[in-house]
Design a protein around this motif. Sequence first.
Motif, PDB file in Angstrom:
ATOM      1  N   ILE A  12     -14.794 -38.290   3.569  1.00 30.98           N
ATOM      2  CA  ILE A  12     -15.648 -37.125   3.283  1.00 30.98           C
ATOM      3  C   ILE A  12     -16.619 -36.756   4.701  1.00 30.98           C
ATOM      4  N   ARG A  13     -16.069 -35.987   5.153  1.00 36.28           N
ATOM      5  CA  ARG A  13     -17.338 -35.022   6.922  1.00 36.28           C
ATOM      6  C   ARG A  13     -17.781 -34.669   6.572  1.00 36.28           C
ATOM      7  N   ASP A  14     -19.175 -34.337   7.255  1.00 36.53           N
ATOM      8  CA  ASP A  14     -19.584 -33.437   7.157  1.00 36.53           C
ATOM      9  C   ASP A  14     -20.028 -33.039   8.305  1.00 36.53           C
ATOM     10  N   ASN A  15     -21.077 -32.304   9.130  1.00 35.98           N
ATOM     11  CA  ASN A  15     -21.695 -31.522  10.437  1.00 35.98           C
ATOM     12  C   ASN A  15     -23.056 -31.371  10.419  1.00 35.98           C
ATOM     13  N   GLY A  16     -23.661 -33.001   9.834  1.00 31.76           N
ATOM     14  CA  GLY A  16     -25.361 -32.495   9.987  1.00 31.76           C
ATOM     15  C   GLY A  16     -25.899 -33.866  10.252  1.00 31.76           C
ATOM     16  N   LYS A  17     -27.098 -33.692   9.863  1.00 34.47           N
ATOM     17  CA  LYS A  17     -28.036 -34.726  11.447  1.00 34.47           C
ATOM     18  C   LYS A  17     -27.131 -35.875  11.150  1.00 34.47           C
ATOM     19  N   GLY A  18     -26.829 -36.648  10.494  1.00 32.23           N
ATOM     20  CA  GLY A  18     -26.088 -37.891  10.990  1.00 32.23           C
ATOM     21  C   GLY A  18     -26.810 -39.086  10.110  1.00 32.23           C
ATOM     22  N   LEU A  19     -26.903 -40.202  10.473  1.00 31.20           N
ATOM     23  CA  LEU A  19     -27.823 -41.213   9.555  1.00 31.20           C
ATOM     24  C   LEU A  19     -28.746 -41.651  10.716  1.00 31.20           C
ATOM     25  N   PRO A  20     -29.508 -41.626  10.379  1.00 35.85           N
ATOM     26  CA  PRO A  20     -30.301 -42.700  10.860  1.00 35.85           C
ATOM     27  C   PRO A  20     -30.253 -43.719  12.267  1.00 35.85           C
ATOM     28  N   VAL A  21     -31.009 -43.847  13.552  1.00 29.91           N
ATOM     29  CA  VAL A  21     -30.869 -45.349  13.436  1.00 29.91           C
ATOM     30  C   VAL A  21     -31.580 -46.250  13.178  1.00 29.91           C
ATOM     31  N   GLY A  22     -30.854 -47.344  12.650  1.00 30.87           N
ATOM     32  CA  GLY A  22     -31.361 -48.428  12.363  1.00 30.87           C
ATOM     33  C   GLY A  22     -31.215 -48.809  10.971  1.00 30.87           C
ATOM     34  N   GLU A  23     -31.966 -49.786  10.380  1.00 29.82           N
ATOM     35  CA  GLU A  23     -31.246 -50.182   8.277  1.00 29.82           C
ATOM     36  C   GLU A  23     -31.298 -49.185   7.720  1.00 29.82           C
ATOM     37  N   GLN A  24     -30.464 -49.250   6.519  1.00 28.95           N
ATOM     38  CA  GLN A  24     -30.519 -47.939   5.776  1.00 28.95           C
ATOM     39  C   GLN A  24     -31.609 -47.964   5.267  1.00 28.95           C
ATOM     40  N   PRO A  25     -32.389 -46.490   5.135  1.00 27.78           N
ATOM     41  CA  PRO A  25     -33.329 -45.716   4.369  1.00 27.78           C
ATOM     42  C   PRO A  25     -34.332 -47.510   3.067  1.00 27.78           C
ATOM     43  N   VAL A  26     -34.988 -46.903   2.807  1.00 26.51           N
ATOM     44  CA  VAL A  26     -35.227 -47.551   2.123  1.00 26.51           C
ATOM     45  C   VAL A  26     -35.458 -47.005   0.279  1.00 26.51           C
ATOM     46  N   ASN A  27     -35.092 -47.935  -0.205  1.00 25.28           N
ATOM     47  CA  ASN A  27     -35.615 -47.183  -1.720  1.00 25.28           C
ATOM     48  C   ASN A  27     -33.696 -46.037  -2.120  1.00 25.28           C
ATOM     49  N   HIS A  28     -33.435 -46.457  -0.948  1.00 31.21           N
ATOM     50  CA  HIS A  28     -31.606 -45.334  -0.793  1.00 31.21           C
ATOM     51  C   HIS A  28     -30.654 -46.382  -1.494  1.00 31.21           C
ATOM     52  N   TYR A  29     -30.117 -46.955  -2.807  1.00 34.03           N
ATOM     53  CA  TYR A  29     -29.116 -47.491  -3.479  1.00 34.03           C
ATOM     54  C   TYR A  29     -27.644 -46.906  -3.665  1.00 34.03           C
ATOM     55  N   GLY A  30     -27.729 -45.267  -3.039  1.00 37.13           N
ATOM     56  CA  GLY A  30     -26.357 -44.895  -2.512  1.00 37.13           C
ATOM     57  C   GLY A  30     -25.269 -45.547  -2.437  1.00 37.13           C
ATOM     58  N   LEU A  31     -25.711 -45.973  -0.771  1.00 35.24           N
ATOM     59  CA  LEU A  31     -24.542 -46.930  -0.221  1.00 35.24           C
ATOM     60  C   LEU A  31     -24.388 -47.787  -0.805  1.00 35.24           C
ATOM     61  N   VAL A  32     -24.622 -48.381  -1.073  1.00 37.18           N
ATOM     62  CA  VAL A  32     -25.117 -49.846  -2.113  1.00 37.18           C
ATOM     63  C   VAL A  32     -23.972 -49.510  -3.396  1.00 37.18           C
ATOM     64  N   ILE A  33     -24.023 -49.079  -3.702  1.00 36.98           N
ATOM     65  CA  ILE A  33     -23.723 -48.627  -5.238  1.00 36.98           C
ATOM     66  C   ILE A  33     -21.990 -48.280  -4.800  1.00 36.98           C
ATOM     67  N   MET A  34     -21.658 -47.768  -3.662  1.00 37.89           N
ATOM     68  CA  MET A  34     -20.694 -47.085  -2.845  1.00 37.89           C
ATOM     69  C   MET A  34     -19.945 -47.912  -2.438  1.00 37.89           C
ATOM     70  N   GLN A  35     -20.367 -49.277  -2.308  1.00 36.05           N
ATOM     71  CA  GLN A  35     -19.189 -50.142  -1.223  1.00 36.05           C
ATOM     72  C   GLN A  35     -19.094 -51.299  -2.325  1.00 36.05           C
TER      73      GLN A  35
END
Length: 620
Positions: A556-579
């Motif tokens: 899945i590719r997009d041309n958006g603003k990208g991920l923030p530099v550093g760790e995963q955002p607080v209380n964002h569980y989507g990436l954890v579920i995907m993993q």
Amino acid sequence: MKSRSPLVNRITIVVCAVVLTSIVSMATTLAVSKSIEGNATAINLAGALRMGAFRLLAQAAGPGDNHNTAEPNISSFLDKYEASLFDRLITRAIPRTADHPLTNQYRAITSYWETTLRPGLENHPQGSPVSVEMHANTETYVDSVNQLVSMLERRTEARIGLLHLIQIISLAFSILIIVALFVDLRNRVLKPLRKLVSIAGAVGEQDFSQKANMTGSDELAQLGSAFDQMSSELALTYYELEERARSKTEELEKSHAALQLLHTASRNLFANHDLCSGAVPMLQELEELLGIGPIRLYLHDKEAAEPVEVVTTASTDRPFYCRDHHCNACLVSPEDYDELPIEDNDGRRLLLPIRTPGKLLGTLEVWYPAETGLSDTARRLLEILSDQLATAIFLERQITEEQQLTLAEERTVIARELHDSLAQSLSYLKMQVARLRRLNIEGDQKSAHESILEELSTGLNSAYRQLRELLATFRLKLDTPDLATAMRKTIEEFSTRLGKPVGLNYNLPPQALSPNEEIHTLQIIREGLANAVKHADATEVIVEILFESPQVKAKIRDNGKGLPVGEQPVNHYGLVIMQDRARTLGGQIVVKNRDSGGVEVILTFVPKSRHLIPTEAPST
């Protein structure tokens, strides 16, 4: 009117010849006998004329008595003698031909009698001695009579000799006819009959090699030709029947072996969920038994424009659907492949439908040599095979659909439980946070209180959003064995939410994934699309699901603003579920910023139901 046959003609000729010979012999014998009839009497009478002449001479020289009237005179003796000379018995023996020697002799005698001897005897004085002249005349007369008698005897003997000759000739001719008849019967009847009887006996012992080879136009020659033709036709018919019986026996043996093979293979088809490994060995044995091949199986897929090949018994390259890269059952060398009866090598193709009542599942393609053709038995066996394959494919699809239905029902139950429990709890917590916001808290703790409420509100909103996404995913239904339809519906949904079309590049082969693998893959893609729509502020999103050796890769590719530099955002569980889902699939997921801007989510895994191998599959 039909003419007589040659054999009857020959017999008729022989009979006619014998009859003609008999008639000629009897006629000539009768004629000769008639011609010599009375010759013996004539000879006797002619011989008596000699004695009568001397008696007349003696009578003329003897004493006479003119006064004795009872004593006959010389004239009466001469009349009596002349009557004997001209007797009918003598004249009948004389030929009627004027120039015949016997006629001339008889004429000379009668003339000599009338002109010389009788006048001399009449004029001779009774009782006077006979003169020398008279005696000489009598001797001359007697010699003439002797000559006449001799001529009569020779003529009679000649006639008798002629009669004997005619009898001998008739006998000889009859013997020749009989000998010729026996020779002809032996050569043209007995020998051909013996040969025909011998041929008939040989035919009775199934020996059709003997031939009559008769020449001619008679009945036996025609019968011999008919026997030869009959023997040849019987030999041809016998050999054809023998060949047909042998062919039928071989065909029945092949059919029996094929039925046993189909019986054994049917259990493997229903027991083995892998159609390729379950069908290829059986199809290859069937090809060897029936002298056909290669065989290919195509299945119809509503998402594919053309039928999809799922089984082949001969291929130069490893098929894209191959489940085991250690299996080489269908691989053959290019040289061997060129020898197979395919389209470019004088092959013919038979297409058999793979169908259940009311539904066409696919097509079975069978190639066979054009020169030998395909027997009715082989065609019936292939029809039985197509029915078995249809049943196996139908049951496999039914099992897959039941698994999907079971999974969907389980997910629906989970979604309902989540909605009835966790969703209501989160809603309650959101309402409590809203109540806390309405409280008027004064003092030094106001800022800390508002900070805590903001964090609670953000966490609750994020959890509630994640729950809604999870409920939407659980309620999603797959109505096809692959991801094609579900992916298109998902792309349509997120294109609407994004306000721009979401790109899709999909080349995954049909039935490549199990229902559980399809669900997890779809959920990961939906989570990635949801993140791109909500957080990336992207104007372009592209989804790729590719089949690469030996794994499936989803991007899945997009041309958006990208991920923030550093760790995963607080209380964002989507990436954890995907993993977590990626680990369930036995793969991994990588989320990273693109060099050109935007985020790229890459999922890679090897399906557990197969070992996919390197190949290039056509994109759809």
